[in-house]
Scaffold this motif. Structure first.
Motif, PDB file in Angstrom:
ATOM      1  N   GLY A 106      44.964 -15.351 -39.973  1.00  0.00           N
ATOM      2  CA  GLY A 106      46.231 -15.319 -39.244  1.00  0.00           C
ATOM      3  C   GLY A 106      47.264 -14.547 -40.043  1.00  0.00           C
ATOM      4  O   GLY A 106      47.466 -14.823 -41.218  1.00  0.00           O
ATOM      5  N   SER A 107      47.897 -13.563 -39.421  1.00  0.00           N
ATOM      6  CA  SER A 107      48.900 -12.765 -40.133  1.00  0.00           C
ATOM      7  C   SER A 107      50.145 -13.593 -40.440  1.00  0.00           C
ATOM      8  O   SER A 107      50.960 -13.202 -41.251  1.00  0.00           O
ATOM      9  N   ASN A 108      50.257 -14.738 -39.787  1.00  0.00           N
ATOM     10  CA  ASN A 108      51.358 -15.666 -40.066  1.00  0.00           C
ATOM     11  C   ASN A 108      50.896 -17.079 -39.695  1.00  0.00           C
ATOM     12  O   ASN A 108      49.791 -17.266 -39.180  1.00  0.00           O
ATOM     13  N   ASP A 109      51.735 -18.071 -39.967  1.00  0.00           N
ATOM     14  CA  ASP A 109      51.349 -19.458 -39.699  1.00  0.00           C
ATOM     15  C   ASP A 109      51.135 -19.737 -38.212  1.00  0.00           C
ATOM     16  O   ASP A 109      50.292 -20.564 -37.852  1.00  0.00           O
ATOM     17  N   ILE A 110      51.868 -19.068 -37.355  1.00  0.00           N
ATOM     18  CA  ILE A 110      51.716 -19.286 -35.911  1.00  0.00           C
ATOM     19  C   ILE A 110      50.324 -18.864 -35.469  1.00  0.00           C
ATOM     20  O   ILE A 110      49.646 -19.584 -34.735  1.00  0.00           O
ATOM     21  N   ARG A 111      49.867 -17.716 -35.932  1.00  0.00           N
ATOM     22  CA  ARG A 111      48.526 -17.249 -35.568  1.00  0.00           C
ATOM     23  C   ARG A 111      47.448 -18.126 -36.216  1.00  0.00           C
ATOM     24  O   ARG A 111      46.441 -18.451 -35.583  1.00  0.00           O
ATOM     25  N   ALA A 112      47.638 -18.507 -37.470  1.00  0.00           N
ATOM     26  CA  ALA A 112      46.674 -19.396 -38.122  1.00  0.00           C
ATOM     27  C   ALA A 112      46.594 -20.726 -37.359  1.00  0.00           C
ATOM     28  O   ALA A 112      45.500 -21.278 -37.164  1.00  0.00           O
ATOM     29  N   TYR A 113      47.718 -21.217 -36.893  1.00  0.00           N
ATOM     30  CA  TYR A 113      47.753 -22.440 -36.090  1.00  0.00           C
ATOM     31  C   TYR A 113      46.935 -22.253 -34.810  1.00  0.00           C
ATOM     32  O   TYR A 113      46.156 -23.132 -34.418  1.00  0.00           O
ATOM     33  N   LEU A 114      47.096 -21.097 -34.151  1.00  0.00           N
ATOM     34  CA  LEU A 114      46.337 -20.820 -32.925  1.00  0.00           C
ATOM     35  C   LEU A 114      44.832 -20.840 -33.204  1.00  0.00           C
ATOM     36  O   LEU A 114      44.062 -21.417 -32.433  1.00  0.00           O
ATOM     37  N   TYR A 115      44.403 -20.196 -34.284  1.00  0.00           N
ATOM     38  CA  TYR A 115      42.977 -20.166 -34.622  1.00  0.00           C
ATOM     39  C   TYR A 115      42.475 -21.582 -34.918  1.00  0.00           C
ATOM     40  O   TYR A 115      41.403 -21.973 -34.450  1.00  0.00           O
ATOM     41  N   HIS A 116      43.247 -22.321 -35.681  1.00  0.00           N
ATOM     42  CA  HIS A 116      42.868 -23.682 -36.041  1.00  0.00           C
ATOM     43  C   HIS A 116      42.679 -24.527 -34.777  1.00  0.00           C
ATOM     44  O   HIS A 116      41.663 -25.198 -34.610  1.00  0.00           O
ATOM     45  N   ARG A 117      43.667 -24.499 -33.916  1.00  0.00           N
ATOM     46  CA  ARG A 117      43.612 -25.286 -32.679  1.00  0.00           C
ATOM     47  C   ARG A 117      42.505 -24.790 -31.748  1.00  0.00           C
ATOM     48  O   ARG A 117      41.865 -25.595 -31.074  1.00  0.00           O
TER      49      ARG A 117
END
Length: 180
Positions: free
Chosen positions: A103-114
């Motif tokens: 994830g290029s940022n926490d929002i994208r990392a959150y999306l991948y995680h979820r």
């Protein structure tokens, strides 16, 4: 919520023969179409051999993926299903490889995680998901291991994805490979 369904994906408009570059259109909430590109490239970390990094997103003026722009997909599940389907196609052709996504940022990392959490049952027969954190080893003399330049030597620590792990404790990198 992102729901993966490999029976509901966007049609590619351009596919490289080695499956490392794919382009397709996704519909936005405002009804417009946006061109997206998927790139699969070797990861240059010697501690994670045979891992290929997956990047995707709209293209900027130079024709490079802009993974920082906010895109309002009308069907984010269909978009992610398309990305994962092509990643799986690459893995089937290169079955000893692993795909990684950062994830290029926490929002994208959150999306991948979820996305991985929400689709565990759907994906578990197809892929094995791995979370990666980085660590620095504390030596017995109470100093940290350093690289050739004297900086702390960060090493990846891959582990089986913890589906109970809180989204407040995101992995730094997400990987998956085929569940042979």
């Amino acid at each position: 919520m992102i729901r993966i369904n490999f029976e509901d994906t966007f049609e590619p408009i351009e596919v490289a023969t080695d499956l490392t570059d794919i382009k397709f259109y996704s519909r936005l909430k405002n009804g417009k179409l946006i061109l997206l590109k998927i790139e699969i490239r070797p990861l240059t970390d010697p501690l994670l051999p045979n891992v290929f990094n997956l990047a995707f997103g709209p293209l900027n003026e130079e024709g490079k993926i802009n993974d920082e722009i906010k895109v309002n997909h009308s069907n984010i599940g269909k978009m992610f299903s398309t990305v994962l389907l092509f990643a799986l196609s690459f893995l089937r052709k290169n079955n000893s490889s692993t795909i990684g996504v950062d994830g290029s940022n926490d929002i994208r990392a959150y999306l991948y995680h979820r996305m991985f959490q929400t689709n565990k049952k759907y994906l578990c027969d197809v892929i094995i998901t791995i979370g990666v954190d980085w660590y620095v080893r504390l030596l017995r003399n109470n100093t940290v291991e350093k690289d050739n330049l004297g900086f702390p030597f960060f090493k990846p620590k891959p582990e089986q994805f913890d589906y109970q792990r809180s989204t407040k404790d995101l992995y730094r990198y997400y990987m998956f490979h085929l569940n042979n």
